[in-house]
Enzyme design. Structure first.
Site, mmCIF file in Angstrom:
data_model
loop_
_atom_site.group_PDB
_atom_site.id
_atom_site.type_symbol
_atom_site.label_atom_id
_atom_site.label_comp_id
_atom_site.label_asym_id
_atom_site.label_seq_id
_atom_site.Cartn_x
_atom_site.Cartn_y
_atom_site.Cartn_z
ATOM 1 N N ARG A 42 5.841 -5.300 -21.098
ATOM 2 C CA ARG A 42 6.661 -6.492 -21.715
ATOM 3 C C ARG A 42 5.634 -7.685 -22.452
ATOM 4 O O ARG A 42 6.301 -8.383 -23.122
ATOM 5 C CB ARG A 42 7.329 -6.964 -20.494
ATOM 6 C CG ARG A 42 8.399 -6.299 -19.966
ATOM 7 C CD ARG A 42 9.379 -7.008 -19.050
ATOM 8 N NE ARG A 42 10.067 -6.045 -18.552
ATOM 9 C CZ ARG A 42 10.463 -5.775 -17.198
ATOM 10 N NH1 ARG A 42 9.828 -6.546 -16.152
ATOM 11 N NH2 ARG A 42 11.475 -5.101 -16.779
ATOM 12 N N ASP A 63 -0.570 10.516 -4.864
ATOM 13 C CA ASP A 63 -1.064 9.813 -3.586
ATOM 14 C C ASP A 63 -2.521 10.256 -3.785
ATOM 15 O O ASP A 63 -3.082 11.078 -3.980
ATOM 16 C CB ASP A 63 -0.786 10.830 -2.284
ATOM 17 C CG ASP A 63 -1.406 10.198 -1.037
ATOM 18 O OD1 ASP A 63 -2.753 9.611 -1.213
ATOM 19 O OD2 ASP A 63 -0.962 9.873 0.044
ATOM 20 N N HIS A 64 -3.289 9.097 -4.352
ATOM 21 C CA HIS A 64 -4.452 9.102 -4.820
ATOM 22 C C HIS A 64 -5.659 9.642 -3.852
ATOM 23 O O HIS A 64 -6.889 10.135 -4.253
ATOM 24 C CB HIS A 64 -5.092 7.700 -5.537
ATOM 25 C CG HIS A 64 -5.632 6.871 -4.573
ATOM 26 N ND1 HIS A 64 -4.693 5.964 -3.639
ATOM 27 C CD2 HIS A 64 -7.055 6.256 -4.276
ATOM 28 C CE1 HIS A 64 -5.371 5.262 -3.070
ATOM 29 N NE2 HIS A 64 -6.731 5.512 -3.309
ATOM 30 N N GLY A 73 4.031 -0.366 -17.688
ATOM 31 C CA GLY A 73 3.080 -1.268 -16.806
ATOM 32 C C GLY A 73 1.743 -1.072 -17.555
ATOM 33 O O GLY A 73 0.684 -1.405 -16.774
ATOM 34 N N HIS A 119 -1.721 8.267 2.969
ATOM 35 C CA HIS A 119 -2.989 8.569 2.694
ATOM 36 C C HIS A 119 -3.489 9.292 4.218
ATOM 37 O O HIS A 119 -3.953 10.487 3.976
ATOM 38 C CB HIS A 119 -3.896 7.482 2.553
ATOM 39 C CG HIS A 119 -3.557 6.593 1.152
ATOM 40 N ND1 HIS A 119 -2.814 7.074 0.131
ATOM 41 C CD2 HIS A 119 -3.706 5.420 0.897
ATOM 42 C CE1 HIS A 119 -2.926 6.328 -0.766
ATOM 43 N NE2 HIS A 119 -3.097 5.071 -0.301
ATOM 44 N N SER A 144 0.234 -2.957 -19.587
ATOM 45 C CA SER A 144 -0.695 -4.231 -19.452
ATOM 46 C C SER A 144 -0.986 -4.615 -18.120
ATOM 47 O O SER A 144 -1.507 -5.996 -17.826
ATOM 48 C CB SER A 144 -0.011 -5.276 -20.266
ATOM 49 O OG SER A 144 1.239 -5.800 -19.561
ATOM 50 N N LYS A 191 -9.311 12.825 -4.275
ATOM 51 C CA LYS A 191 -10.739 12.760 -3.783
ATOM 52 C C LYS A 191 -11.206 14.047 -3.393
ATOM 53 O O LYS A 191 -10.639 14.702 -2.531
ATOM 54 C CB LYS A 191 -10.691 11.817 -2.674
ATOM 55 C CG LYS A 191 -10.017 10.542 -2.761
ATOM 56 C CD LYS A 191 -10.357 9.381 -1.781
ATOM 57 C CE LYS A 191 -9.722 8.276 -1.824
ATOM 58 N NZ LYS A 191 -10.489 7.161 -2.545
ATOM 59 N N LEU A 208 -2.968 -1.789 -12.398
ATOM 60 C CA LEU A 208 -3.213 -0.549 -12.065
ATOM 61 C C LEU A 208 -3.733 0.209 -13.334
ATOM 62 O O LEU A 208 -4.906 0.884 -13.499
ATOM 63 C CB LEU A 208 -1.915 0.023 -11.593
ATOM 64 C CG LEU A 208 -2.259 1.793 -11.198
ATOM 65 C CD1 LEU A 208 -3.006 1.925 -10.117
ATOM 66 C CD2 LEU A 208 -1.167 2.444 -10.998
ATOM 67 N N LYS A 220 -7.231 -3.340 7.469
ATOM 68 C CA LYS A 220 -7.893 -4.079 6.622
ATOM 69 C C LYS A 220 -8.864 -5.434 7.247
ATOM 70 O O LYS A 220 -8.571 -5.779 8.377
ATOM 71 C CB LYS A 220 -6.612 -4.699 5.561
ATOM 72 C CG LYS A 220 -5.925 -4.172 4.858
ATOM 73 C CD LYS A 220 -5.318 -4.754 3.632
ATOM 74 C CE LYS A 220 -4.586 -3.903 2.709
ATOM 75 N NZ LYS A 220 -5.385 -2.799 1.952
HETATM 76 C C1 BG6 Z 1 -3.775 1.817 -1.815
HETATM 77 C C2 BG6 Z 1 -3.389 0.643 -0.640
HETATM 78 O O1 BG6 Z 1 -2.823 2.690 -1.722
HETATM 79 O O2 BG6 Z 1 -4.686 2.492 -1.058
HETATM 80 C C3 BG6 Z 1 -4.417 -0.369 -0.543
HETATM 81 O O3 BG6 Z 1 -2.195 0.223 -1.361
HETATM 82 C C4 BG6 Z 1 -5.553 0.241 -0.232
HETATM 83 O O4 BG6 Z 1 -3.764 -1.256 0.265
HETATM 84 C C5 BG6 Z 1 -5.987 1.455 -1.057
HETATM 85 O O5 BG6 Z 1 -6.682 -0.978 -0.311
HETATM 86 C C6 BG6 Z 1 -7.202 2.178 -0.526
HETATM 87 O O6 BG6 Z 1 -7.864 3.076 -1.271
HETATM 88 P P1 BG6 Z 1 -9.287 3.370 -1.296
HETATM 89 O O7 BG6 Z 1 -9.267 4.690 -2.314
HETATM 90 O O8 BG6 Z 1 -9.969 2.343 -1.828
HETATM 91 O O9 BG6 Z 1 -9.342 3.865 0.180
#
Ligand code: BG6
Length: 506
Positions: free
Chosen positions: A65, A187-188, A31, A250, A33, A192, A36, A350
């Site tokens: 691709r 899980d980003h 992925g 999250h 190109s 943090k 993310l 959102k």
């Molecule tokens: C992502 C979601 O995992 O987290 C998005 O798919 C969301 O929809 C985003 O906007 C929020 O991340 P952060 O770090 O901006 O709070």
């Protein structure tokens, strides 16, 4: 109040364990190109290179691709020279033939550059392609068995499944080719600083740990508000919704960090074991309960930051009459000794009026108020963890108003990260480095994912068969607090006005 940082703080140390130098390796980004990769992964890798945290020898092989040149791909971003020098792009399909081509390139690059064949495979592709690609990678010989002297790891982006059954299916298909310890589920939020600091705050400060339980804590609220709408992602989001997109991962991870027992040590397994115990202790959602344990919402047209925006059903790519939730609120309980009787309120939405992720722990009031509180109903003590975009921890107290009488007033002790630290690293930077180092602590184990899906599954199923119809939209874009959220509150409870903490830090 003033704060200082201990001189001995070592910026390169990992507080979960001892840092070693990262092994030479190839980072293969599928992925490559895509969005993310360009928005998050390349900038993070470029920063790591600038900070001299990347391995001595490595190459980033972006795989995609699209027929583009590496220069073209990097033309829009500001990347360090070191990053550019180590970057190449390979155009290929994600099938066995494509993987065979990639394998030959990887071997050639390793031989030419003197890089040990350690492979970090990063799947930044749409989730429907995960299983096939993972199979092609493992059957195509691009992984080493777990005990080999060289390592191979697979980093998997969310969404990890869309319900319990699909998460189990995905686990089974990945585990057919990779061992669990080779799989890094991202899980980003765990990357943090403010989320990681929840553990340090709780387990390194003797003043808080003794009161972190149902004897002293009245309730906890965890809230994730975004101003963004569905943007260009309706194709994904309309089949997902906020419960899957934000809560399953999250917010549940934050909940685990706030509520887990102290781990026996800082090993990845000890920490993840404790999170799993929390998930096992979650009281199953009683969908017949009153007040309801969960409500959903969807935004209609409204005004965000002074700009008129369309409702969710009018966004490009959403289904007509869609019942997808863009807002959810939940009331949860953790049935264990520490948390018996303490409600946890979670909400995420959102197109709210503000962006902010916060945890607020509200303490019980004292049984007897000594001071004359006639003119001032003292607020309970609270600890507010501001996860983002402002990063702070606030302790709300009752104090004496200067003067002859014992008049009470609300005060706050504020710790703003920006007062002490220059920057806090982006979540992706930390997680990318950890995956190169082979530290899985901040990644999600399969049992965590499955338990979290298992918990939410009944609700997902219930909502799937009860379309919202004319009940949606039920809040206007730009609202801070959709009224529907109040329905989950127990008598006497109320949602806090999180916006009042917005301007605490400079
Ligand atoms: C992502 C979601 O995992 O987290 C998005 O798919 C969301 O929809 C985003 O906007 C929020 O991340 P952060 O770090 O901006 O709070």
């Amino acid at each position: 109040m003033s704060f200082s940082v201990d001189d001995k703080t070592r910026s390169s140390s990992n507080f979960f364990g001892v840092r070693r130098d990262p092994d030479n390796c190839l980072l293969i980004i599928y992925g490559g190109s895509g969005d993310l990769a360009k928005r998050k992964l390349f900038p993070s890798l470029s920063n790591l290179q600038l900070k001299k945290q990347m391995p001595k020898r490595y190459k980033i092989i972006a795989v995609g691709r699209k027929d583009v040149q590496a220069d073209e791909l990097l033309s829009m971003g500001k990347y360090s020279d070191g990053f550019r020098k180590n970057f190449l792009y390979v155009q290929t399909d994600y099938d066995p033939a494509g993987v065979a081509k990639l394998k030959a390139i990887c071997e050639q690059v390793c031989a030419e550059e003197g890089i040990e064949p350690n492979y970090l495979h990063y799947m930044a592709i749409p989730p429907k392609g995960y299983s096939d690609l993972a199979r092609a990678i493992s059957q195509g010989g691009l992984i080493h068995p777990p005990k080999n002297r060289n390592w191979s790891r697979l980093v998997v982006e969310k969404p990890y499944g869309r319900d319990l059954a699909s998460a189990i299916e995905l686990d089974e298909s990945l585990l057919a080719g990779f061992a669990e310890k080779q799989i890094y589920r991202i899980d980003h939020y765990l990357g943090k600083e403010t989320v990681q600091n929840l553990l340090v705050f709780r387990f390194a400060n003797s003043v808080f740990e003794p009161i972190w339980n149902h004897h002293y804590i009245e309730h906890v609220q965890i809230s994730g508000s975004e101003m963004l709408g569905v943007e260009e992602r309706a194709d994904y989001f309309d089949k997902s919704g906020s419960l899957r997109d934000m809560v399953q991962n999250h917010l549940m991870q934050i909940l685990c960090m706030v509520t887990m027992e102290p781990p026996v040590n800082l090993s990845a397994e000890s920490i993840r074991d404790e999170k799993v115990k929390v998930l096992r202790a979650m009281r199953p959602l009683d969908l017949a309960a009153q007040p309801p344990v969960a409500v959903r919402g969807q935004y209609g047209p409204g005004i965000v930051k002074g700009v008129a925006v369309p409702g969710y059903r009018e966004e490009k790519g959403t289904a007509p009459e869609t019942s997808t939730d863009t807002f959810v609120a939940l009331r949860l309980h953790i049935d264990n000794l520490r948390w018996a009787g303490v409600p946890f309120y979670l909400r995420s939405g959102k197109r709210m009026g503000r962006k902010g992720t916060e945890v607020v722990v509200t303490f019980k009031k004292l049984p007897h108020v000594l001071f004359n509180a006639r003119d001032h109903e003292a607020e309970p003590n609270r600890i507010v963890f501001k996860i983002q975009p402002q990063e702070a921890i606030l302790l709300e107290l009752t104090s004496k108003n200067p003067g002859q009488s014992f008049e009470l007033t609300d005060t706050s002790m504020n710790f703003c990260y920006s007062d002490l630290f220059d920057t806090t690293a982006d979540g992706y930077e930390r997680l990318l480095l950890d995956s190169v180092l082979g530290d899985p602590t901040l990644f999600v184990r399969s049992d965590e994912t499955e338990l979290s899906w298992a918990f939410l599954d009944p609700l997902l199923k219930h909502w799937a068969v009860t379309p919202a119809g004319k009940a949606f939209p039920n809040y206007a874009a730009g609202e801070d607090h959709p009224a529907v959220a109040d329905e989950v509150l127990l008598p006497g409870a109320q949602w806090l006005e999180f916006s009042k903490w917005d301007n605490v830090c400079p």
